[in-house]
Design a protein around this motif. Structure first.
Motif, PDB file in Angstrom:
ATOM      1  N   GLU A   1       0.811  -1.209   0.000  1.00  0.00           N
ATOM      2  CA  GLU A   1       0.000   0.000   0.000  1.00  0.00           C
ATOM      3  C   GLU A   1       0.850   1.267   0.000  1.00  0.00           C
ATOM      4  OE1 GLU A   1      -0.563  -1.671   4.314  1.00  0.00           O
ATOM      5  OE2 GLU A   1      -0.110  -2.430   2.310  1.00  0.00           O
ATOM      6  N   PHE A   2       2.045   1.209   0.546  1.00  0.00           N
ATOM      7  CA  PHE A   2       3.036   2.294   0.493  1.00  0.00           C
ATOM      8  C   PHE A   2       4.334   1.737   1.062  1.00  0.00           C
ATOM      9  CE2 PHE A   2      -0.169   3.475   3.884  1.00  0.00           C
ATOM     10  CZ  PHE A   2       0.471   2.878   4.951  1.00  0.00           C
ATOM     11  N   GLY A   3       5.333   2.589   1.288  1.00  0.00           N
ATOM     12  CA  GLY A   3       6.593   2.151   1.859  1.00  0.00           C
ATOM     13  C   GLY A   3       6.770   2.713   3.263  1.00  0.00           C
ATOM     14  N   ARG A   4       8.039   2.860   3.685  1.00  0.00           N
ATOM     15  CA  ARG A   4       8.349   3.408   5.010  1.00  0.00           C
ATOM     16  C   ARG A   4       9.361   4.545   4.870  1.00  0.00           C
ATOM     17  NH1 ARG A   4       4.494   0.434   7.688  1.00  0.00           N
ATOM     18  NH2 ARG A   4       5.251   1.536   9.539  1.00  0.00           N
ATOM     19  N   THR A   5       9.330   5.449   5.833  1.00  0.00           N
ATOM     20  CA  THR A   5      10.201   6.624   5.782  1.00  0.00           C
ATOM     21  C   THR A   5      11.660   6.258   6.046  1.00  0.00           C
ATOM     22  OG1 THR A   5       9.749   7.031   8.130  1.00  0.00           O
ATOM     23  CG2 THR A   5       8.391   8.202   6.505  1.00  0.00           C
ATOM     24  N   SER A   6      12.559   7.095   5.535  1.00  0.00           N
ATOM     25  CA  SER A   6      13.984   6.907   5.798  1.00  0.00           C
ATOM     26  C   SER A   6      14.376   7.457   7.155  1.00  0.00           C
ATOM     27  CB  SER A   6      14.812   7.573   4.699  1.00  0.00           C
ATOM     28  OG  SER A   6      14.342   8.874   4.425  1.00  0.00           O
ATOM     29  N   TYR A   7      13.543   8.304   7.735  1.00  0.00           N
ATOM     30  CA  TYR A   7      13.767   8.748   9.101  1.00  0.00           C
ATOM     31  C   TYR A   7      12.960   7.864  10.049  1.00  0.00           C
ATOM     32  CZ  TYR A   7       9.664  11.428   7.546  1.00  0.00           C
ATOM     33  OH  TYR A   7       8.475  11.806   6.998  1.00  0.00           O
ATOM     34  N   GLY A   8      13.332   7.900  11.311  1.00  0.00           N
ATOM     35  CA  GLY A   8      12.792   6.957  12.261  1.00  0.00           C
ATOM     36  C   GLY A   8      11.501   7.383  12.918  1.00  0.00           C
ATOM     37  N   GLN A   9      10.959   6.456  13.703  1.00  0.00           N
ATOM     38  CA  GLN A   9       9.771   6.702  14.510  1.00  0.00           C
ATOM     39  C   GLN A   9       9.896   5.859  15.772  1.00  0.00           C
ATOM     40  OE1 GLN A   9       5.906   5.325  13.070  1.00  0.00           O
ATOM     41  NE2 GLN A   9       4.983   7.234  13.764  1.00  0.00           N
ATOM     42  N   SER A  10       9.616   6.447  16.912  1.00  0.00           N
ATOM     43  CA  SER A  10       9.699   5.743  18.197  1.00  0.00           C
ATOM     44  C   SER A  10      11.098   5.208  18.470  1.00  0.00           C
ATOM     45  CB  SER A  10       8.692   4.581  18.235  1.00  0.00           C
ATOM     46  OG  SER A  10       7.395   5.042  17.964  1.00  0.00           O
TER      47      SER A  10
END
Length: 480
Positions: free
Chosen positions: A386-395
């Motif tokens: 459905e989409f990808g993931r960011t190159s910056y982080g989360q949590s």
């Protein structure tokens, strides 16, 4: 002529009049251009001719539910590795609205080892060792983009081309345009390896405004994928057939009065198909006669790959039996924490290690098995999300949703294997240069099935609708 025969004739005739009006919108166009199209006016599932010779006969649509990070799998970014821990420079955020960026803004990498594989030199991380051996069969799209950044909405767009419910899924369009190649099985099947429906539910294999007969048929996991298919032990075959004949007669009488009721037409067809499927469907999904070597190829001898491997082995068996579109959704695992699907907001290292193990061997096995049986040239495999993931982080340990640039791939008939289309920026956040939206992916899949997406149309509320909604181009760089 008996009353029943007369009613049946009038029913078919009335259904045919509506079909004549739509015949110009069907593949091939014009009034009764082929015998197959003429037959489809009476039987909506009759096989129809494509617009031009098809490159493939079947599609296996591999949806990685939850959206994997292709930065952990396929999209090697040395600059991202060098800059890890730094705040992402504003230059990489150009064009993105601050309110939808999400994450903590610090560039993030996991502990991956990267190598190039095959003559194509395609990059794979250590998470996909089996699929890496199939590198030269794949055509990568590294500039995929979409709209929306919530799972339900973006999954709906992935499958139907729209952010709102009500449009047909890609599989429904293909079944509508080409009909069925096997009258004893659905032309459009959905497979998943969970006890409940995947994210977003059945609206993702809906027929939308197309007649209901074109919606996908869901096969559940386990030994009995189709509930209530077997005839009850206390009912004889003749008794059951008599009940079905009476039910069909009553439905057709009502159908003669309401020929526009597509739900009723779909119900009639489903009863007829269900009766035939009592014999054909159990055999189609029965894996007991597969060799031990084949089962091992799909990972059926390992706990972590068994369920998804069974699903893909069933997909191959359905391809062999002429099913046109098989929508496979990767299922969740019974593991604590954020590992139900690929949605790695937290501890993406553990999440992706788990789900990579689930799909790596079975998908590699599917590609190898199709090739060994001479089926790869007539089958299109699409790895999609459905989409990808960011190159910056989360949590601190995960990644947020990224619709601006991510990787998908295709393999099989008509595909220019061992190639890469498009790219993302140096940190893998946004696609640069020529991109491929969902509409372009759908147009390309339809092209390989012998269908022009601009001519695959249906008249709805006075408007000629098509699968790609308002735009979309075939990505010719992917075609052999």
């Amino acid at each position: 002529m008996s009353n029943n025969s007369r009613r049946d004739f009038l029913f078919k005739a009335s259904y045919g009049v509506g079909g004549v009006a739509l015949s110009g919108l069907m593949p091939g166009g014009g009034l009764f251009t082929t015998f197959a199209n003429a037959a489809s006016l009476i039987d909506p599932l009759a096989a129809k001719g494509p617009h031009f010779p098809a490159k493939v006969k079947s599609v296996i649509w591999l949806h990685m539910d939850g959206a994997p990070s292709t930065l952990e799998l396929f999209d090697y970014k040395p600059d991202l590795i060098k800059m890890a821990g730094q705040q992402i420079p504003d230059s990489f955020l150009k064009g993105l609205k601050a309110g939808i960026r999400g994450g903590d803004g610090k560039l993030f990498v996991t502990d991956r080892t990267w190598k190039q594989h095959g003559e194509s030199g395609a990059w794979f991380s250590d998470l996909l060792p089996n699929l890496a051996k199939q590198a030269d069969k794949l055509a990568f799209v590294k500039s995929s983009v979409t709209i929306g950044a919530t799972h339900d909405i973006s999954i709906l767009k992935l499958n139907t081309g729209d952010l709102n419910p009500g449009r047909p899924s890609l599989g429904a369009w293909i079944q509508y345009a080409l009909g069925s190649a096997n009258p004893d099985l659905p032309a459009y099947v959905v497979l998943y390896n969970d006890k409940k429906e995947p994210t977003g539910g059945s609206i993702n294999w809906s027929s939308g405004f197309l007649p209901a007969v074109y919606q996908g048929t869901a096969f559940r996991p386990g030994a009995s994928p189709i509930l209530h298919l077997d005839r009850p032990e206390l009912i004889a075959a003749g008794q059951q057939q008599g009940s079905l004949d009476l039910l069909t007669k009553l439905n057709r009488v009502r159908g003669a009065h309401y020929p526009e009721d597509t739900e009723l037409q779909a119900r009639i067809r489903s009863y007829e198909l269900a009766a035939r499927m009592e014999v054909s469907a159990p055999e189609a999904v029965d894996l007991s006669k597969e060799s031990d070597a084949t089962k091992a190829l799909y990972g059926l001898d390992e706990d972590i790959t068994k369920s998804y491997g069974q699903t893909l082995l069933r997909a191959r068996r359905l391809v062999e039996r002429g099913v046109r579109f098989i929508q496979v959704v990767s299922g969740p695992q019974d593991i604590a924490g954020d590992s139900r699907n690929w949605d790695g907001h937290n501890d993406i290292e553990e999440n992706h290690r788990t789900h990579s193990k689930v799909v790596d061997k079975p998908i590699a096995g599917l590609l190898a098995d199709l090739e060994s049986r001479g089926l790869l040239d007539s089958t299109l495999i699409v790895w999609t999300s459905e989409f990808g993931r960011t190159s910056y982080g989360q949590s601190g340990t995960g990644r947020d949703h990224n619709p601006w640039g991510y990787t998908q791939w295709l393999a099989g008939g008509g595909i220019k294997a061992g190639t890469t289309f498009g790219q993302t920026d140096e940190v893998g956040l946004q696609a640069v240069g020529k991109t491929m939206d969902t509409y372009d992916l759908h147009a390309t899949v339809l092209q390989l099935m012998g269908l022009d997406h601009l001519k695959t149309t249906f008249l709805h509320n006075g408007r000629s609708e098509r699968p790609t909604v308002v735009y979309g181009e075939v990505v010719k760089e992917l075609l052999a």
